[in-house]
Design a protein around this motif. Sequence first.
Motif, PDB file in Angstrom:
ATOM      1  N   TRP A  67      70.986  40.063  60.493  1.00  0.00           N
ATOM      2  CA  TRP A  67      71.663  39.022  59.711  1.00  0.00           C
ATOM      3  C   TRP A  67      70.809  38.518  58.557  1.00  0.00           C
ATOM      4  O   TRP A  67      71.299  38.336  57.453  1.00  0.00           O
ATOM      5  CB  TRP A  67      72.023  37.840  60.601  1.00  0.00           C
ATOM      6  N   HIS A  68      69.549  38.211  58.812  1.00  0.00           N
ATOM      7  CA  HIS A  68      68.687  37.483  57.882  1.00  0.00           C
ATOM      8  C   HIS A  68      67.684  38.438  57.245  1.00  0.00           C
ATOM      9  O   HIS A  68      66.891  39.044  57.949  1.00  0.00           O
ATOM     10  CB  HIS A  68      67.974  36.369  58.655  1.00  0.00           C
ATOM     11  N   VAL A  69      67.725  38.562  55.921  1.00  0.00           N
ATOM     12  CA  VAL A  69      66.739  39.404  55.244  1.00  0.00           C
ATOM     13  C   VAL A  69      65.523  38.566  54.873  1.00  0.00           C
ATOM     14  O   VAL A  69      65.632  37.377  54.601  1.00  0.00           O
ATOM     15  CB  VAL A  69      67.307  40.100  53.982  1.00  0.00           C
ATOM     16  N   LYS A  70      64.377  39.204  54.885  1.00  0.00           N
ATOM     17  CA  LYS A  70      63.120  38.548  54.513  1.00  0.00           C
ATOM     18  C   LYS A  70      62.388  39.461  53.551  1.00  0.00           C
ATOM     19  O   LYS A  70      62.671  40.661  53.468  1.00  0.00           O
ATOM     20  CB  LYS A  70      62.272  38.281  55.755  1.00  0.00           C
ATOM     21  N   TRP A  71      61.439  38.898  52.834  1.00  0.00           N
ATOM     22  CA  TRP A  71      60.626  39.682  51.925  1.00  0.00           C
ATOM     23  C   TRP A  71      59.927  40.765  52.735  1.00  0.00           C
ATOM     24  O   TRP A  71      59.501  40.478  53.841  1.00  0.00           O
ATOM     25  CB  TRP A  71      59.623  38.759  51.222  1.00  0.00           C
ATOM     26  N   PRO A  72      59.861  41.988  52.313  1.00  0.00           N
ATOM     27  CA  PRO A  72      60.131  42.517  50.972  1.00  0.00           C
ATOM     28  C   PRO A  72      61.525  43.125  50.808  1.00  0.00           C
ATOM     29  O   PRO A  72      61.781  43.823  49.847  1.00  0.00           O
ATOM     30  CB  PRO A  72      59.069  43.607  50.821  1.00  0.00           C
ATOM     31  N   ASP A  73      62.448  42.832  51.730  1.00  0.00           N
ATOM     32  CA  ASP A  73      63.764  43.483  51.728  1.00  0.00           C
ATOM     33  C   ASP A  73      64.860  42.621  51.101  1.00  0.00           C
ATOM     34  O   ASP A  73      66.034  42.753  51.457  1.00  0.00           O
ATOM     35  CB  ASP A  73      64.154  43.846  53.165  1.00  0.00           C
ATOM     36  N   LEU A  74      64.530  41.772  50.154  1.00  0.00           N
ATOM     37  CA  LEU A  74      65.509  40.827  49.609  1.00  0.00           C
ATOM     38  C   LEU A  74      66.644  41.496  48.839  1.00  0.00           C
ATOM     39  O   LEU A  74      67.737  40.941  48.745  1.00  0.00           O
ATOM     40  CB  LEU A  74      64.823  39.783  48.733  1.00  0.00           C
ATOM     41  N   ALA A  75      66.434  42.687  48.310  1.00  0.00           N
ATOM     42  CA  ALA A  75      67.504  43.388  47.590  1.00  0.00           C
ATOM     43  C   ALA A  75      68.654  43.760  48.523  1.00  0.00           C
ATOM     44  O   ALA A  75      69.769  44.025  48.059  1.00  0.00           O
ATOM     45  CB  ALA A  75      66.957  44.628  46.898  1.00  0.00           C
ATOM     46  N   GLU A  76      68.431  43.743  49.833  1.00  0.00           N
ATOM     47  CA  GLU A  76      69.481  44.051  50.808  1.00  0.00           C
ATOM     48  C   GLU A  76      70.431  42.880  51.027  1.00  0.00           C
ATOM     49  O   GLU A  76      71.483  43.033  51.651  1.00  0.00           O
ATOM     50  CB  GLU A  76      68.857  44.457  52.139  1.00  0.00           C
ATOM     51  N   ALA A  77      70.081  41.697  50.519  1.00  0.00           N
ATOM     52  CA  ALA A  77      70.927  40.510  50.716  1.00  0.00           C
ATOM     53  C   ALA A  77      72.261  40.680  50.006  1.00  0.00           C
ATOM     54  O   ALA A  77      72.314  40.981  48.820  1.00  0.00           O
ATOM     55  CB  ALA A  77      70.217  39.261  50.209  1.00  0.00           C
ATOM     56  N   GLU A  78      73.338  40.478  50.752  1.00  0.00           N
ATOM     57  CA  GLU A  78      74.675  40.447  50.177  1.00  0.00           C
ATOM     58  C   GLU A  78      75.117  39.002  49.960  1.00  0.00           C
ATOM     59  O   GLU A  78      75.948  38.722  49.103  1.00  0.00           O
ATOM     60  CB  GLU A  78      75.675  41.145  51.099  1.00  0.00           C
ATOM     61  N   LEU A  79      74.558  38.116  50.777  1.00  0.00           N
ATOM     62  CA  LEU A  79      74.914  36.700  50.731  1.00  0.00           C
ATOM     63  C   LEU A  79      73.654  35.869  50.537  1.00  0.00           C
ATOM     64  O   LEU A  79      72.558  36.271  50.936  1.00  0.00           O
ATOM     65  CB  LEU A  79      75.583  36.278  52.046  1.00  0.00           C
ATOM     66  N   VAL A  80      73.838  34.704  49.943  1.00  0.00           N
ATOM     67  CA  VAL A  80      72.763  33.720  49.864  1.00  0.00           C
ATOM     68  C   VAL A  80      73.291  32.448  50.522  1.00  0.00           C
ATOM     69  O   VAL A  80      74.376  31.973  50.182  1.00  0.00           O
ATOM     70  CB  VAL A  80      72.329  33.439  48.414  1.00  0.00           C
ATOM     71  N   VAL A  81      72.531  31.946  51.487  1.00  0.00           N
ATOM     72  CA  VAL A  81      72.877  30.714  52.170  1.00  0.00           C
ATOM     73  C   VAL A  81      71.988  29.629  51.575  1.00  0.00           C
ATOM     74  O   VAL A  81      70.756  29.707  51.664  1.00  0.00           O
ATOM     75  CB  VAL A  81      72.662  30.840  53.693  1.00  0.00           C
ATOM     76  N   CYS A  82      72.622  28.639  50.953  1.00  0.00           N
ATOM     77  CA  CYS A  82      71.901  27.577  50.251  1.00  0.00           C
ATOM     78  C   CYS A  82      71.951  26.306  51.087  1.00  0.00           C
ATOM     79  O   CYS A  82      73.033  25.745  51.300  1.00  0.00           O
ATOM     80  CB  CYS A  82      72.534  27.338  48.883  1.00  0.00           C
TER      81      CYS A  82
END
Length: 167
Positions: free
Chosen positions: A59-74
């Motif tokens: 579910w949760h991406v972390k550095w260094p894989d941030l390009a895999e994020a489809e969503l941003v939870v703010c």
Amino acid sequence: MAADQLFDRQFAQVCRGTAGQPAATAYEPRPGVHPFLVLKSTDGTDYVGLSSGTYPEGWHVKWPDLAEAELVVCATQVSATPTEICEGYTDDDSDTEWTVQTHDVVYEYTVRSATTAEELGTQKFEAPGKCPMFSMYNGRDALPLLNYPTPSTGEVEVFLQPFVTGG
């Protein structure tokens, strides 16, 4: 480090709703896991990565894989009300004592498409202030130390589940 490496601050404009992050992965609402990056702000303008919380695998991406994020939870702090001063924190090695000021905090969690910044959903969460079991003090911090709790991962997970799993 690769020249095209993404960092959490490069997604701040997504949370502000001003622009998407074109290097992220496009979100298409369909069954399957849609990974997210969590950013936190106390003022609604400066967003930084929030790594706390344990979410289901993938579910949760972390550095260094941030390009895999489809969503941003703010996670934007809407209010923080001081509650109590907690005492009894001591460094056993130096006998230094300190206090902690707790706060009741309200956060607004907004889910956005990483590539377009389109708002997909929003919900407010309350995080009640209570004296932390542990506290760290380095001798240079202003006292009392300020404590701003975050909502429980379980509550947030229930809100995020339809966006992340597509169902």
